[in-house]
Structures are given as C-alpha cells and as structure tokens.
Scaffold this active site. Structure first.
Site, PDB file in Angstrom:
ATOM      1  NE  ARG A  35     -27.492 -21.531  13.307  1.00  0.00           N
ATOM      2  CZ  ARG A  35     -27.938 -22.619  13.615  1.00  0.00           C
ATOM      3  NH1 ARG A  35     -26.566 -23.330  13.884  1.00  0.00           N
ATOM      4  NH2 ARG A  35     -28.800 -23.208  13.955  1.00  0.00           N
ATOM      5  CG  HIS A  48     -31.018 -23.039  18.844  1.00  0.00           C
ATOM      6  ND1 HIS A  48     -29.910 -23.292  17.880  1.00  0.00           N
ATOM      7  CD2 HIS A  48     -30.556 -23.926  19.810  1.00  0.00           C
ATOM      8  CE1 HIS A  48     -29.098 -24.209  18.174  1.00  0.00           C
ATOM      9  NE2 HIS A  48     -29.442 -24.772  19.277  1.00  0.00           N
ATOM     10  CD  GLU A  60     -29.669 -29.641  15.763  1.00  0.00           C
ATOM     11  OE1 GLU A  60     -29.924 -30.233  16.825  1.00  0.00           O
ATOM     12  OE2 GLU A  60     -28.313 -29.792  15.693  1.00  0.00           O
ATOM     13  CG  ASN A  82     -27.019 -27.957  12.775  1.00  0.00           C
ATOM     14  OD1 ASN A  82     -26.389 -26.819  12.061  1.00  0.00           O
ATOM     15  ND2 ASN A  82     -27.654 -27.706  13.615  1.00  0.00           N
ATOM     16  CE1 TYR A 120     -21.668 -30.570  16.776  1.00  0.00           C
ATOM     17  CE2 TYR A 120     -23.917 -30.634  15.593  1.00  0.00           C
ATOM     18  CZ  TYR A 120     -22.938 -29.945  16.480  1.00  0.00           C
ATOM     19  OH  TYR A 120     -23.109 -28.750  16.555  1.00  0.00           O
ATOM     20  CD  GLU A 128     -25.428 -26.467  15.814  1.00  0.00           C
ATOM     21  OE1 GLU A 128     -25.433 -27.395  16.188  1.00  0.00           O
ATOM     22  OE2 GLU A 128     -26.608 -25.716  15.921  1.00  0.00           O
TER      23      GLU A 128
HETATM   24  O1  IFM Z   1     -25.313 -27.853  21.680  1.00  0.00           O
HETATM   25  C1  IFM Z   1     -26.056 -28.320  20.664  1.00  0.00           C
HETATM   26  C2  IFM Z   1     -26.578 -27.233  19.717  1.00  0.00           C
HETATM   27  O2  IFM Z   1     -27.599 -26.526  20.559  1.00  0.00           O
HETATM   28  C3  IFM Z   1     -27.399 -27.930  18.492  1.00  0.00           C
HETATM   29  N1  IFM Z   1     -26.705 -28.917  17.894  1.00  0.00           N
HETATM   30  C4  IFM Z   1     -26.036 -29.885  18.408  1.00  0.00           C
HETATM   31  C5  IFM Z   1     -25.125 -29.152  19.524  1.00  0.00           C
HETATM   32  C6  IFM Z   1     -24.239 -30.054  20.240  1.00  0.00           C
HETATM   33  O3  IFM Z   1     -25.099 -31.279  20.995  1.00  0.00           O
END
Ligand code: IFM
Length: 461
Positions: free
Chosen positions: A77, A121, A166, A299, A301, A361
């Site tokens: 990706r 992006h 995002e 995404n 985290y 992500e």
């Molecule tokens: O690096 C970023 C990415 O560009 C978008 N999602 C989160 C990642 C980590 O912060």
C-alpha cells in the site's frame, strides 16, 4: 506448535506514503505540497528535518520492490503524491510523475505484489491550499479530476483504490490543532474540511469504478476505541464526545446515518457550528458520502482513555484514573493495547455491518537499531505485531470479514511533525547511507506470511 491459521484468501502487506518515503521533492517537475511548505517552515518539525530526501524511494524504488519481494509481501500500500502528477493541483499534467508511478506499479506486478493505491495521504498541492484548502468546496471538486486522471492512467493495472487516508487527521490535525500541515487552528474550518474530504471521497468512488473495471474501492479511516477513565458520568460523557469526534463523525455519514446529532449539538454549543446546523452540507451531499464502497480500511494504533475536564469541584463521582504503564507504551507514548483492535473490529461488524475490512495500518514506533553484528532485534515490535495479529485472528473467528493486514510501515520514514526521531519501520533505514536492513520483525513477518498463520504461543527468536 499450535498455529492460528488465517483464511486462504487473506492478504498480507505493508504500507507507506509518498511524502514520508519518496524524497525527490522537486525532482522532474514535482510541484510544492503543503508538507514541503510546512516542513520548510522553521519550528514546525521537532528535529528540524524535512521530507526532501526521506528514504529516497523516488530514486531507489527498484531495490525497494526487490526487498518487498524478498520479504514475501503479497501487497504493498503506497500513496500518490498529487503535486508530482499535477504540480499546480489541476491543469497541466506532469508526465514524469505519472511515469514514476507506472514504473513502480509495473515492477510490483512483475514481482507478484498487489499494488494498493491511496490517492490522498495529506500532501495537498500548495496551490490548492492557497485557493482555500479543504475548507473550500472547489478543492473537493478538483480532487475528483485528480482521481479521474490517475485512475485513467493506472486503472488497467491497479485494482485496489483508497480515496483518502485518515480524513480525521487531515481535517482536525491540519485545520483544528495545526500540528500538521497546513498548520491552521480553526475548529469551524476543520468541520467544513471534514465534510469536503468525505464529499470528495463519495464523488470519486464511481469515477474510480468507471476507470478501473473490477476494482475494489474504499476509504481508510483511523479509529480509536474509546474508554472512560473511570465509572464517572463525566468521563462517560467525555468518552462519548471523543468517540463522536474521532470515530462516528466519519463512520456515520459513510454508512448512511448522516452526521451524529449529539456531535452537531455539542459543536453548536461550543460555537463551532451555527444554530442552523451545517449550512455547508448541500442537498444530496449525504447520499454522495454514503455511496457504497467495497471495503473500509482501518488504521488502528491504540485506544483512547478519556477523563473529563468538566467535573464540578464538589462531586461524589468515582474518579479512579488508571495510569497507562510506560512499559506498555511505544516511543510515540501510545498505549500498547491489542484488545482494542478486537473490540474495534467487532464494533464495526455489529454496528455498521461492513461488508469487507482491511487493516490498512497497524504498527509501532521503537527506536531499536543495528547491533554490532548489524542485526536489529526489535522484539517489542515483533511482540506488538504478534499480539495484534492474534487479536485480528480472534475477530475473524468471531465472524468479522477481515480480508487483509498492512503493517505500518515497511520502512522507517519521515514521521510528520516528529521528523525522523520515530521509527515505525520493519526495515531499518540509515538516513546517511540509505542502507536498508530488514529488522527481526520483518524476518518474522516473512514467516507469518509464508505460513499464513501465527503461533499460539508468543514467538521467541
Ligand atoms: O505515519 C503515520 C501515517 O502517515 C498515518 N497513520 C499513522 C502513522 C503513524 O503516526
């Protein structure tokens, strides 16, 4: 050893984005983006760095594709730099920019790697920011011209399209908090920007389908499960608000529910929206945004733990605040919380009945570098990925239609306002020599891909 096997069609990949890895910021006719302007402005990037060179992928793409092949990635990706294709945002096309992506896509296909293309992006052409940026509806219209051009040129070979990455970050970190480009601090403008980002997405979906027959088209959102810090009703309300701000503000309109009424009321109360609501939402816009897609990119985290700052002095509300253990945080200070991924996937499945999901992500920033033998033993990242893959497997077993997983990131790269201080890569990058060294997590990930499974016990090396 017992294995947790993923569905046969499951796709394993890794992700990057144009500004974070390409470099070549003014090569071959590329125009200026808001990130060039932002990073070249003193004081904006913590370590004073820019993406001018980054991983120099613009010049090293051939060896990078070879490395992806060596690791056994099934999909890659990446994003297209809009100003590399249209230096002024629209109008004059930069053929050299298009050729770069054509060569990259061809090399990926030749290597048996599926290209998954994100159109946006965050590197908006600076000219379009000068024309009003995402708070201007005209920018959403121009995005569709850009999507049309790219998909006409690459649509025969690229069959997986992501409109935006995002939109929450673009709208709220770019226009409300100003921590990211274009660095504006205006919540009312951020709300308008969020609508135009979603509108641009909805308009682009049929265009991409038309130009790329048989393609899967979707959008990627960053989502954060939200827990109150205590059983207090104030914290519960803070969690509701944050969930609305970050998750529902995007999911609800994308899945046909319009913008959440509680959030509109909150924003009116805070003076960010007028009494009449959202005057910038025109008739038909909500239908456009809810155009059915083929998948949702997620995404993930970490989760958010919310503690209200509106608690009255004298209250009997319980206020036990669990502190997040620093040993359980990544170098970004983000809590490591794999159950959040499971909870999030289950919620998307039950609340929104999404037909297909990809984790576009997931990953962690840890600074471990090469030891005296040149080996990067990034065990914390390996364990992070193991725990999250296991959570994803659990969700699949519970019926969630999760179709693939893209680790963020393939390379250490330019982490936006944090510069090069944060390293998310499964491949180490020496920014002086541009040497790439696959970390131990990458070697382990190769084995996961080859077996399409994770072990039932925590891996050791
Ligand atoms: O690096 C970023 C990415 O560009 C978008 N999602 C989160 C990642 C980590 O912060």
């Amino acid at each position: 050893m017992t294995q947790r096997t993923f569905p046969r069609s499951f796709v394993w990949g890794a992700a990057t984005s144009s500004y974070q890895i390409e470099g070549g910021w003014n090569a071959d006719g590329r125009g200026e983006s808001i990130w060039d302007r932002f990073s070249h402005t003193p004081g904006k990037i913590e370590d004073g760095s820019t993406g001018d060179v980054a991983c120099d992928h613009y010049h090293r793409w051939r060896e990078d594709v070879a490395l992806m092949q060596e690791l056994g990635l099934q999909a890659y990706r990446f994003s297209i730099a809009w100003p590399r294709i249209l230096p002024e945002g629209c109008g004059q096309v930069n053929q050299a920019g298009l050729d770069f992506y054509k060569r990259l896509v061809d090399a990926l296909l030749e290597a048996g790697i599926t290209p998954v293309v994100t159109l946006y992006h965050w590197d908006l052409p600076q000219t379009l920011e000068d024309a009003g940026g995402w708070p201007a509806r005209s920018v959403a219209e121009i995005f569709v011209e850009y999507a049309d051009l790219v998909s006409r040129e690459l649509g025969d070979r690229v069959k997986h399209w992501i409109t935006h990455n995002e939109p929450w970050v673009m709208a709220f970190l770019g226009y409300e908090k100003g921590s990211k480009a274009p660095g504006i601090t205006d919540m009312a403008a951020a709300l308008v920007a969020s609508h135009h980002l979603l509108l641009a997405h909805g308009w682009a979906v049929p265009v991409l389908r038309q130009n790329s027959p048989g393609a899967e088209v979707g959008i990627t959102v960053n989502l954060s499960p939200t827990d109150p810090a205590s059983p207090s009703q104030y914290d519960a309300d803070a969690a509701r608000h944050f969930d609305g701000y970050m998750n529902r503000w995007f999911l609800d309109p994308l899945y046909g529910r319009g913008y959440p009424a509680d959030m509109i009321a909150d924003y009116q109360q805070d003076g960010y929206l007028p009494a009449e609501g959202m005057p910038f939402v025109q008739q038909g816009d909500l239908d456009v945004i809810a155009t059915p897609t083929d998948f949702l990119g997620v995404n993930y985290y970490s989760r958010a733990v919310l503690r209200s700052d509106r608690v009255p002095e004298a209250t009997n509300e319980p206020r036990t605040i669990p502190e997040s253990d620093p040993a359980q945080q990544t170098d970004m200070g983000w809590e490591v919380y794999a159950p959040g991924l499971y909870n999030l996937l289950m919620r998307l499945h039950t609340d929104y009945q999404i037909n297909k999901l990809y984790i576009t992500e997931n990953g962690a920033s840890y600074s471990d570098g090469p030891n005296e033998k040149g080996v990067v033993r990034d065990m914390r990242r390996l364990h992070f990925l193991y725990d999250h893959f296991t959570a994803a497997h659990r969700a699949i077993s519970a019926g969630v239609p999760l179709a693939g997983y893209f680790v963020w990131s393939l390379f250490d790269n330019f982490e936006w306002e944090q510069g090069y201080a944060q390293r998310f890569g499964i491949v180490w990058v020496d920014y002086t020599t541009q040497q790439r060294i696959p970390k131990e997590s990458a070697r382990w990930y190769s084995r996961v891909i080859a077996s399409n499974a994770v072990s039932a016990e925590l891996p050791t090396l």
